[in-house]
Design a protein around this motif. Structure first.
Motif, PDB file in Angstrom:
ATOM      1  N   ASP A 132      -6.906  18.656   2.738  1.00 51.83           N
ATOM      2  CA  ASP A 132      -7.113  17.988   4.032  1.00 51.83           C
ATOM      3  C   ASP A 132      -7.569  16.539   3.884  1.00 51.83           C
ATOM      4  OD1 ASP A 132      -6.569  20.439   5.458  1.00 51.83           O
ATOM      5  OD2 ASP A 132      -8.585  21.103   4.914  1.00 51.83           O
ATOM      6  N   ASN A 133      -6.934  15.806   2.986  1.00 52.88           N
ATOM      7  CA  ASN A 133      -7.319  14.402   2.830  1.00 52.88           C
ATOM      8  C   ASN A 133      -6.106  13.513   2.585  1.00 52.88           C
ATOM      9  OD1 ASN A 133      -7.169  15.484   0.011  1.00 52.88           O
ATOM     10  ND2 ASN A 133      -7.765  13.391  -0.521  1.00 52.88           N
ATOM     11  N   PHE A 172       0.841  -1.195   0.000  1.00 46.60           N
ATOM     12  CA  PHE A 172       0.000   0.000   0.000  1.00 46.60           C
ATOM     13  C   PHE A 172       0.877   1.248   0.000  1.00 46.60           C
ATOM     14  CE2 PHE A 172      -2.323  -3.354   2.140  1.00 46.60           C
ATOM     15  CZ  PHE A 172      -3.570  -3.312   1.535  1.00 46.60           C
ATOM     16  N   VAL A 173       0.300   2.343  -0.497  1.00 43.69           N
ATOM     17  CA  VAL A 173       0.913   3.666  -0.416  1.00 43.69           C
ATOM     18  C   VAL A 173      -0.135   4.629   0.122  1.00 43.69           C
ATOM     19  CG1 VAL A 173       1.803   5.622  -1.740  1.00 43.69           C
ATOM     20  CG2 VAL A 173       2.636   3.313  -2.224  1.00 43.69           C
ATOM     21  N   ILE A 174       0.274   5.472   1.075  1.00 48.48           N
ATOM     22  CA  ILE A 174      -0.601   6.496   1.650  1.00 48.48           C
ATOM     23  C   ILE A 174      -0.028   7.857   1.300  1.00 48.48           C
ATOM     24  CG2 ILE A 174      -1.688   7.394   3.736  1.00 48.48           C
ATOM     25  CD1 ILE A 174      -0.913   4.684   5.075  1.00 48.48           C
ATOM     26  N   ALA A 175      -0.842   8.723   0.694  1.00 49.60           N
ATOM     27  CA  ALA A 175      -0.406  10.070   0.317  1.00 49.60           C
ATOM     28  C   ALA A 175      -1.225  11.113   1.078  1.00 49.60           C
ATOM     29  CB  ALA A 175      -0.563  10.287  -1.184  1.00 49.60           C
ATOM     30  N   LEU A 176      -0.574  12.204   1.497  1.00 48.22           N
ATOM     31  CA  LEU A 176      -1.240  13.289   2.208  1.00 48.22           C
ATOM     32  C   LEU A 176      -1.355  14.521   1.313  1.00 48.22           C
ATOM     33  CD1 LEU A 176       0.542  13.214   5.701  1.00 48.22           C
ATOM     34  CD2 LEU A 176      -1.453  11.903   4.937  1.00 48.22           C
ATOM     35  N   ASN A 177      -2.560  15.078   1.218  1.00 46.21           N
ATOM     36  CA  ASN A 177      -2.812  16.307   0.460  1.00 46.21           C
ATOM     37  C   ASN A 177      -3.061  17.444   1.441  1.00 46.21           C
ATOM     38  OD1 ASN A 177      -2.990  15.315  -2.439  1.00 46.21           O
ATOM     39  ND2 ASN A 177      -4.457  13.949  -1.446  1.00 46.21           N
ATOM     40  N   GLN A 178      -2.112  18.390   1.495  1.00 42.21           N
ATOM     41  CA  GLN A 178      -2.166  19.444   2.505  1.00 42.21           C
ATOM     42  C   GLN A 178      -3.369  20.366   2.359  1.00 42.21           C
ATOM     43  OE1 GLN A 178       1.384  21.924   2.721  1.00 42.21           O
ATOM     44  NE2 GLN A 178       0.160  23.626   3.491  1.00 42.21           N
ATOM     45  N   ASN A 179      -3.584  20.908   1.167  1.00 49.52           N
ATOM     46  CA  ASN A 179      -4.599  21.948   1.001  1.00 49.52           C
ATOM     47  C   ASN A 179      -6.025  21.414   1.025  1.00 49.52           C
ATOM     48  OD1 ASN A 179      -2.529  23.772   0.802  1.00 49.52           O
ATOM     49  ND2 ASN A 179      -2.689  24.047  -1.407  1.00 49.52           N
ATOM     50  N   PHE A 200     -10.271  10.259   3.119  1.00 52.00           N
ATOM     51  CA  PHE A 200      -9.988  10.140   4.547  1.00 52.00           C
ATOM     52  C   PHE A 200      -9.413  11.473   5.035  1.00 52.00           C
ATOM     53  CE2 PHE A 200      -7.454   9.106   8.281  1.00 52.00           C
ATOM     54  CZ  PHE A 200      -8.342   8.316   9.003  1.00 52.00           C
ATOM     55  N   THR A 201     -10.040  12.075   6.029  1.00 52.16           N
ATOM     56  CA  THR A 201      -9.674  13.413   6.482  1.00 52.16           C
ATOM     57  C   THR A 201      -8.386  13.411   7.294  1.00 52.16           C
ATOM     58  OG1 THR A 201     -11.982  14.146   6.537  1.00 52.16           O
ATOM     59  CG2 THR A 201     -10.398  15.403   7.843  1.00 52.16           C
TER      60      THR A 201
END
Length: 350
Positions: A317-318, A308-315, A338-339
């Motif tokens: 919020d997900n 799996f890969v998890i990515a965070l989107n700053q602007n 996912f918030t």
């Protein structure tokens, strides 16, 4: 299986500090966002083998003046939110990156705005004391707004135990020897092309290469690394964005699969992850570019088993979850809403 990840964030809008999320690998979903501890803009987080958690932070005095440093929590407890056990506030601004040296019990920080790299000693009781501080030097880059001075963005250990520091402002990568007392001794410098904007680096000891992300240029470079001498040299450079992309983009994080066959780089602006295959010599070939399903992806990470890969989107919020094919290296999105408030960095919890 449940895997836990520590999340660094900005606290400019809705975030309160450091968070934790869970990856349920059996049900293939992200779950249980938990508030770990309070800090101001704890964008990057590190964790020691003793499960001490270190997060960048800053403080403001009664006059509104800001000093930067980091805060330390005891991560052996799940009694959230955690209470700090130590803190350091001795820098003019908040650092941009933090790392831990387990062998010599040191903490490293790279301070983007102050132009310095710093080392600290960790005592047996977890208390912290300053060991060394170096101001980066070099000719300023031609992108005056972002390259108006030295801007170290990353510091960590090389595979053989030296220290590498990456400076966006002067387009350089610095290698240091590390003395037992935490002092840094210069070994070599690699000068990249004007405007490359080095941000993060990853070393592959087996292939004797390093991959250097250029934030300002939206590139990833393959560097040959002579570990005996501590010297880097440029081999070639690859773009992380489409040839016809004309809007703003800043390449950000880099991750490499455990088998060394695939390299991943996030794009803030193009809002994607670029996937490269890496041959036995470390040469790269682009094989995929996939949307992060959000705005301004900073960091991302691979799960422990690399599925799996998890990515965070700053602007936006997900966080976005992908499955990963271990043979092709390609990603498939399976969850995107996912918030995570103002997410910047993601670290697999020990």
């Amino acid at each position: 299986m449940i895997e836990k990840y520590l999340l660094g964030t900005y606290t400019r809008r809705i975030s309160k500090g450091v968070y934790q999320l869970e990856l349920d690998t059996e049900n293939q979903k992200l779950q249980n966002l938990t508030f770990v501890g309070s800090a101001i803009d704890p964008t990057y987080v590190a964790e020691s083998n003793q499960k001490r958690i270190y997060a960048i932070t800053k403080v403001k005095d009664d006059k509104g003046d800001v000093t930067g440093g980091f805060v330390e929590w005891d991560g052996t407890s799940d009694d959230f939110p955690l209470k700090p056990i130590a803190s350091v506030h001795d820098q003019e601004t908040s650092p941009a990156y933090i790392a831990v040296d387990e062998d010599q019990q040191l903490v490293f920080t790279a301070n983007y705005h102050a132009g310095t790299v710093n080392t600290y000693r960790i005592a047996d009781d977890g208390s912290i004391s300053k060991a060394d501080r170096i101001m980066d030097k070099g000719t300023l880059g031609f992108r005056k707004e972002q390259q108006d001075g030295p801007h170290p963005h990353y510091i960590n250990l090389t595979p053989e135990g030296r220290v590498v520091a990456v400076d966006l402002g002067v387009d350089k990568v610095f290698i240091y020897d590390l003395e037992a007392n935490g002092k840094l001794v210069p070994v070599s410098e690699l000068q990249m092309q004007d405007g490359y904007g080095p941000r993060h680096i990853y070393f592959d000891a087996k292939k004797k290469v390093a991959y250097l992300v250029g934030e300002l240029s939206s590139n990833v470079a393959v560097l040959d690394y002579d570990a005996d001498k501590g010297v880097l040299s440029l081999r070639d450079i690859h773009s992380t964005i489409p040839d016809d992309w004309t809007e703003h983009n800043g390449a950000a994080a880099i991750r490499v699969s455990k088998d060394g066959r695939f390299v991943y780089v996030s794009n803030r602006g193009n809002n994607s992850i670029a996937v490269f295959s890496s041959d036995e010599s470390g040469n790269l070939s682009l094989i995929q570019r996939i949307s992060t399903e959000g705005d301004f992806p900073r960091d991302f990470n691979l799960s422990d088993d690399q599925s799996f890969v998890i990515a965070l989107n700053q602007n936006s919020d997900n966080a976005t979850l992908y499955t990963r094919d271990p043979e092709s290296g390609k990603l498939t999105m399976i969850q995107k809403d996912f918030t995570v408030p103002e997410g910047v960095s993601i670290l697999r919890k020990k």
